[in-house]
Design a protein around this motif. Structure first.
Motif, short mmCIF file in Angstrom:
data_model
loop_
_atom_site.label_atom_id
_atom_site.label_comp_id
_atom_site.label_asym_id
_atom_site.label_seq_id
_atom_site.Cartn_x
_atom_site.Cartn_y
_atom_site.Cartn_z
N THR A 4 59.64 73.15 76.84
CA THR A 4 60.00 72.39 78.04
C THR A 4 58.75 72.07 78.86
N VAL A 5 57.87 73.06 79.02
CA VAL A 5 56.63 72.84 79.76
C VAL A 5 55.78 71.80 79.05
N ASP A 6 55.67 71.90 77.73
CA ASP A 6 54.89 70.93 76.95
C ASP A 6 55.46 69.52 77.09
N GLU A 7 56.77 69.41 77.07
CA GLU A 7 57.41 68.09 77.22
C GLU A 7 57.11 67.50 78.59
N LYS A 8 57.22 68.32 79.63
CA LYS A 8 56.96 67.84 80.98
C LYS A 8 55.49 67.45 81.14
N GLN A 10 53.48 66.48 78.75
CA GLN A 10 53.28 65.27 77.95
C GLN A 10 53.81 64.05 78.71
N GLY A 11 54.95 64.19 79.32
CA GLY A 11 55.54 63.09 80.08
C GLY A 11 54.66 62.71 81.27
N THR A 12 54.18 63.71 81.98
CA THR A 12 53.31 63.46 83.13
C THR A 12 52.00 62.81 82.67
N LEU A 13 51.45 63.32 81.59
CA LEU A 13 50.20 62.76 81.06
C LEU A 13 50.38 61.30 80.65
N ARG A 16 50.69 59.12 83.84
CA ARG A 16 49.40 58.93 84.54
C ARG A 16 48.46 58.04 83.74
N LEU A 17 48.44 58.22 82.43
CA LEU A 17 47.59 57.37 81.59
C LEU A 17 48.06 55.92 81.66
N GLY A 18 49.36 55.73 81.65
CA GLY A 18 49.91 54.37 81.76
C GLY A 18 49.52 53.72 83.07
N GLU A 19 49.62 54.47 84.16
CA GLU A 19 49.24 53.94 85.47
C GLU A 19 47.74 53.63 85.52
#
Length: 66
Positions: A4-8, A10-13, A16-19
């Motif tokens: 769950t932590v890895d998924e969150k 990854q999602g945040t990363l 932020r990379l997209g932005e």
């Protein structure tokens, strides 16, 4: 729990990379537009330099300004 932590993370990363990539892309577009405007301005300055290179034309222009 680790998954769950890895998924969150990854999602945040990814978010932020997209932005960041979007911001960089927008800035590059602005730079490209600015370079086009500068090239146009340089052409105009070159044309003005050609016109004013003639001493007679330059003198006439100076007299009119006075």
């Amino acid at each position: 729990m680790r998954q769950t932590v890895d998924e969150k993370l990854q999602g945040t990363l990814e978010k932020r990379l997209g932005e960041s990539f979007k911001l960089v892309s927008e800035r590059l577009e602005q730079v490209h537009k600015g370079l086009g405007e500068m090239a146009s301005l340089a052409t105009g300055v070159g044309d003005l330099k050609k016109v004013l290179s003639n001493v007679s034309v330059r003198g006439t222009l100076g007299e009119k300004q006075l």
